[in-house]
Design a protein around this motif. Structure first.
Motif, PDB file in Angstrom:
ATOM      1  N   ILE A  73       0.854  -1.201   0.000  1.00 13.07           N
ATOM      2  CA  ILE A  73       0.000   0.000   0.000  1.00 13.07           C
ATOM      3  C   ILE A  73       0.884   1.242   0.000  1.00 13.07           C
ATOM      4  O   ILE A  73       0.659   2.200  -0.746  1.00 13.07           O
ATOM      5  CB  ILE A  73      -0.919   0.023   1.233  1.00 13.07           C
ATOM      6  CG1 ILE A  73      -1.832  -1.193   1.249  1.00 13.07           C
ATOM      7  CG2 ILE A  73      -1.751   1.302   1.277  1.00 13.07           C
ATOM      8  CD1 ILE A  73      -2.692  -1.274   2.479  1.00 13.07           C
ATOM      9  N   LEU A  74       1.920   1.191   0.853  1.00 10.11           N
ATOM     10  CA  LEU A  74       2.842   2.326   0.967  1.00 10.11           C
ATOM     11  C   LEU A  74       3.510   2.609  -0.382  1.00 10.11           C
ATOM     12  O   LEU A  74       3.536   3.742  -0.853  1.00 10.11           O
ATOM     13  CB  LEU A  74       3.889   1.957   2.015  1.00 10.11           C
ATOM     14  CG  LEU A  74       4.700   3.053   2.652  1.00 10.11           C
ATOM     15  CD1 LEU A  74       4.780   2.786   4.136  1.00 10.11           C
ATOM     16  CD2 LEU A  74       6.089   3.075   2.091  1.00 10.11           C
ATOM     17  N   SER A  77       1.053   4.097  -2.824  1.00  4.80           N
ATOM     18  CA  SER A  77       0.741   5.508  -2.555  1.00  4.80           C
ATOM     19  C   SER A  77       1.863   6.404  -3.040  1.00  4.80           C
ATOM     20  O   SER A  77       1.610   7.456  -3.643  1.00  4.80           O
ATOM     21  CB  SER A  77       0.551   5.743  -1.056  1.00  4.80           C
ATOM     22  OG  SER A  77      -0.405   4.888  -0.543  1.00  4.80           O
ATOM     23  N   VAL A  78       3.106   5.987  -2.779  1.00  6.83           N
ATOM     24  CA  VAL A  78       4.238   6.823  -3.188  1.00  6.83           C
ATOM     25  C   VAL A  78       4.270   6.939  -4.707  1.00  6.83           C
ATOM     26  O   VAL A  78       4.427   8.041  -5.260  1.00  6.83           O
ATOM     27  CB  VAL A  78       5.559   6.243  -2.631  1.00  6.83           C
ATOM     28  CG1 VAL A  78       6.744   6.992  -3.212  1.00  6.83           C
ATOM     29  CG2 VAL A  78       5.586   6.327  -1.126  1.00  6.83           C
ATOM     30  N   VAL A  81       1.569   9.340  -5.813  1.00  6.97           N
ATOM     31  CA  VAL A  81       1.891  10.757  -5.607  1.00  6.97           C
ATOM     32  C   VAL A  81       2.880  11.231  -6.673  1.00  6.97           C
ATOM     33  O   VAL A  81       2.730  12.312  -7.242  1.00  6.97           O
ATOM     34  CB  VAL A  81       2.459  10.979  -4.195  1.00  6.97           C
ATOM     35  CG1 VAL A  81       3.013  12.384  -4.054  1.00  6.97           C
ATOM     36  CG2 VAL A  81       1.388  10.745  -3.153  1.00  6.97           C
ATOM     37  N   LEU A  84       0.949  11.708  -9.867  1.00  7.30           N
ATOM     38  CA  LEU A  84      -0.004  12.823  -9.830  1.00  7.30           C
ATOM     39  C   LEU A  84       0.695  14.173  -9.851  1.00  7.30           C
ATOM     40  O   LEU A  84       0.188  15.127 -10.430  1.00  7.30           O
ATOM     41  CB  LEU A  84      -0.866  12.733  -8.574  1.00  7.30           C
ATOM     42  CG  LEU A  84      -2.083  11.834  -8.647  1.00  7.30           C
ATOM     43  CD1 LEU A  84      -2.677  11.670  -7.262  1.00  7.30           C
ATOM     44  CD2 LEU A  84      -3.118  12.420  -9.586  1.00  7.30           C
ATOM     45  N   LEU A  85       1.847  14.271  -9.203  1.00 11.70           N
ATOM     46  CA  LEU A  85       2.461  15.587  -9.025  1.00 11.70           C
ATOM     47  C   LEU A  85       3.591  15.857 -10.011  1.00 11.70           C
ATOM     48  O   LEU A  85       4.340  16.799  -9.843  1.00 11.70           O
ATOM     49  CB  LEU A  85       2.992  15.734  -7.591  1.00 11.70           C
ATOM     50  CG  LEU A  85       1.912  15.833  -6.513  1.00 11.70           C
ATOM     51  CD1 LEU A  85       2.539  16.096  -5.163  1.00 11.70           C
ATOM     52  CD2 LEU A  85       0.901  16.920  -6.833  1.00 11.70           C
ATOM     53  N   LEU A 229       8.135  11.270  -1.216  1.00 14.59           N
ATOM     54  CA  LEU A 229       6.862  11.975  -1.034  1.00 14.59           C
ATOM     55  C   LEU A 229       7.092  13.459  -0.786  1.00 14.59           C
ATOM     56  O   LEU A 229       6.527  14.317  -1.472  1.00 14.59           O
ATOM     57  CB  LEU A 229       6.115  11.411   0.174  1.00 14.59           C
ATOM     58  CG  LEU A 229       5.265  10.168  -0.006  1.00 14.59           C
ATOM     59  CD1 LEU A 229       4.592   9.832   1.310  1.00 14.59           C
ATOM     60  CD2 LEU A 229       4.234  10.392  -1.078  1.00 14.59           C
TER      61      LEU A 229
ATOM     62  N   VAL B  84       0.859   3.726   7.132  1.00 13.91           N
ATOM     63  CA  VAL B  84       0.127   3.609   5.872  1.00 13.91           C
ATOM     64  C   VAL B  84      -0.840   4.773   5.722  1.00 13.91           C
ATOM     65  O   VAL B  84      -0.965   5.368   4.642  1.00 13.91           O
ATOM     66  CB  VAL B  84      -0.601   2.248   5.820  1.00 13.91           C
ATOM     67  CG1 VAL B  84      -1.585   2.232   4.683  1.00 13.91           C
ATOM     68  CG2 VAL B  84       0.400   1.131   5.661  1.00 13.91           C
ATOM     69  N   THR B  87       0.920   7.846   4.369  1.00 14.52           N
ATOM     70  CA  THR B  87       1.199   7.902   2.935  1.00 14.52           C
ATOM     71  C   THR B  87      -0.089   8.029   2.124  1.00 14.52           C
ATOM     72  O   THR B  87      -0.107   8.702   1.102  1.00 14.52           O
ATOM     73  CB  THR B  87       1.969   6.655   2.474  1.00 14.52           C
ATOM     74  OG1 THR B  87       1.293   5.514   2.957  1.00 14.52           O
ATOM     75  CG2 THR B  87       3.379   6.668   3.004  1.00 14.52           C
ATOM     76  N   LEU B  91      -1.247  10.825  -0.627  1.00 16.03           N
ATOM     77  CA  LEU B  91      -1.830  10.562  -1.946  1.00 16.03           C
ATOM     78  C   LEU B  91      -3.094  11.407  -2.142  1.00 16.03           C
ATOM     79  O   LEU B  91      -3.290  12.031  -3.191  1.00 16.03           O
ATOM     80  CB  LEU B  91      -2.149   9.071  -2.076  1.00 16.03           C
ATOM     81  CG  LEU B  91      -2.768   8.626  -3.388  1.00 16.03           C
ATOM     82  CD1 LEU B  91      -1.792   8.825  -4.519  1.00 16.03           C
ATOM     83  CD2 LEU B  91      -3.185   7.173  -3.324  1.00 16.03           C
ATOM     84  N   ALA B  94      -2.234  14.941  -2.772  1.00 16.69           N
ATOM     85  CA  ALA B  94      -1.754  15.133  -4.141  1.00 16.69           C
ATOM     86  C   ALA B  94      -2.943  15.246  -5.091  1.00 16.69           C
ATOM     87  O   ALA B  94      -2.949  16.080  -6.003  1.00 16.69           O
ATOM     88  CB  ALA B  94      -0.854  13.974  -4.552  1.00 16.69           C
ATOM     89  N   GLN B  98      -4.020  18.510  -7.477  1.00 19.29           N
ATOM     90  CA  GLN B  98      -4.344  18.459  -8.904  1.00 19.29           C
ATOM     91  C   GLN B  98      -5.738  19.004  -9.180  1.00 19.29           C
ATOM     92  O   GLN B  98      -5.952  19.710 -10.172  1.00 19.29           O
ATOM     93  CB  GLN B  98      -4.232  17.016  -9.425  1.00 19.29           C
ATOM     94  CG  GLN B  98      -2.822  16.562  -9.687  1.00 19.29           C
ATOM     95  CD  GLN B  98      -2.104  17.417 -10.711  1.00 19.29           C
ATOM     96  OE1 GLN B  98      -2.693  18.231 -11.391  1.00 19.29           O
ATOM     97  NE2 GLN B  98      -0.799  17.254 -10.799  1.00 19.29           N
TER      98      GLN B  98
END
Lengths: 248, 116
Positions: A73-74, A77-78, A81, A84-85, A229, B84, B87, B91, B94, B98
């Protein structure tokens, strides 16, 4: 859905949930009682595997598979991000502006605590099997501690020292090492993430078998993840801007 | 009194959910989600607590392992949860960044359609 309707619906659903949760709370064993069946099973199992920190033993040995899931999951997510960015087609990356004033006290405090924080983070990861701490906690301490360089120095100083590719590889390496170790132990012993390494003696730094290794791999992953991140958010604020003439 | 901590956990969770529902700002909604998650940590740690029991760590200073400790299982769950959730919050933030850039607003009520 309009706002009043939504609030009314939440009032209804939230009320029912609240009643059910309160009823459930009254049916739980009383707070602070002595009935803990999972503890009674986990503590002897951790002691058998020479791991004084029972929480680390659960995370990296008894229920290592759960931690692999959480780590994924971690990682996801990274990656999300980063995707997305990233600068879009109508944006450009500019040189960070130099300037701004910094109190001498802030600078002194930052440079003084940069080595201390990083060392504490490394120790927390390394002693994860013995004392409170472990890969998750130590990783966050290292990842955020390195940003003292930004607080006490400048964004340029941080960028000079922080090679983002290293941390991107570190992120993948940490997650990959955990999974590969699981597959390897599966091939050797028939059980995924089984603790097959020599256990050592209870309380030594090099004991508890695979817990130490998995702690380190999670520490690398979490520290790199936090670095990547924060780098995305910092770059978004400091470096990325709307290209001239671009329409939103 | 023995249910009081559980009721606090329920309250924190519901307050977080209520905050998301009446939110007028995406960042506010993400913070409310973190509040709701804090309720779950509170429940986990409260379930594992035992009066006069030390933490389930026998390494510092070295002590003889005993069964009279707080429940390590729920603490392990809360610990991984915290990292978790950190993070995942990043997300969501982020995504909020956007949305603010692409649609020039941050109120979830105005989010009618998806746009590139």
């Amino acid at each position: 859905m309009s706002r009043p309707v939504r609030l009314a619906m939440f009032g209804l659903a939230g009320g029912v949930t609240a009643v059910l949760l309160v009823l459930a709370a009254f049916a739980l064993p009383g707070f602070g009682g002595s009935r803990h069946p999972y503890r009674d099973a986990a503590v002897p199992a951790a002691v058998r595997h020479a791991t004084p920190n029972v929480i680390s033993s659960i995370n990296f040995d008894l229920r290592g598979l759960d931690t692999l899931g959480e780590e994924t999951i971690l990682l996801a997510s990274v990656v999300g991000v980063v995707v997305l960015l990233r600068p879009a087609a109508d944006e450009r990356v500019r040189e960070p502006r130099i300037g701004g004033r910094l109190l001498d006290g802030t600078r002194l405090f930052g440079y003084l605590f940069l080595p201390i924080t990083t060392t504490i983070g490394l120790l927390t990861v390394a002693h994860g099997a013995l004392t409170p701490g472990g890969g998750f906690q130590g990783g966050v301490v290292i990842g955020t501690g390195l940003h003292l360089l930004y607080v006490a120095g400048s964004y340029r100083a941080l960028k000079r020292v922080r090679h983002l590719e290293v941390f991107e590889y570190g992120e993948a390496l940490g997650a990959g090492a955990f999974a590969c170790f699981g597959v390897a132990t599966g091939l050797v012993s028939g059980a995924f993430l089984a603790n097959v390494l020599p256990l050592g003696s209870f309380g030594d730094l090099f004991s508890s078998g695979s817990v130490l290794l998995l702690n380190c791999s999670v520490g690398i992953e979490v520290a790199s993840g936090v670095m990547v991140l924060l780098a995305q958010f910092l770059a978004q604020d400091i470096e990325v801007e709307q290209a001239e003439g671009a329409k939103r | 009194m023995t249910v009081y901590p559980y009721l606090v956990a329920v309250f924190v969770f519901l307050v977080g959910a209520f905050g998301i529902v009446r939110s007028r700002n995406l960042i506010h909604a993400v913070v409310c989600l973190s509040v709701a998650q804090a309720g779950t940590y509170l429940l986990l740690v409260a379930v594992g607590f035992q009066w006069k029991a030390p933490p389930p760590v026998f390494g510092s200073p070295p002590t003889k392992p005993t069964l009279k400790v707080t429940d390590p299982l729920v603490q392990a769950m809360a610990l991984t949860d915290v990292v978790v959730s950190g993070t995942v919050t990043a997300l969501l933030l982020a995504i909020a960044v956007q949305v603010a850039k692409r649609q020039d607003m941050s109120d979830p009520n105005e989010l009618a359609a998806l746009r590139g």
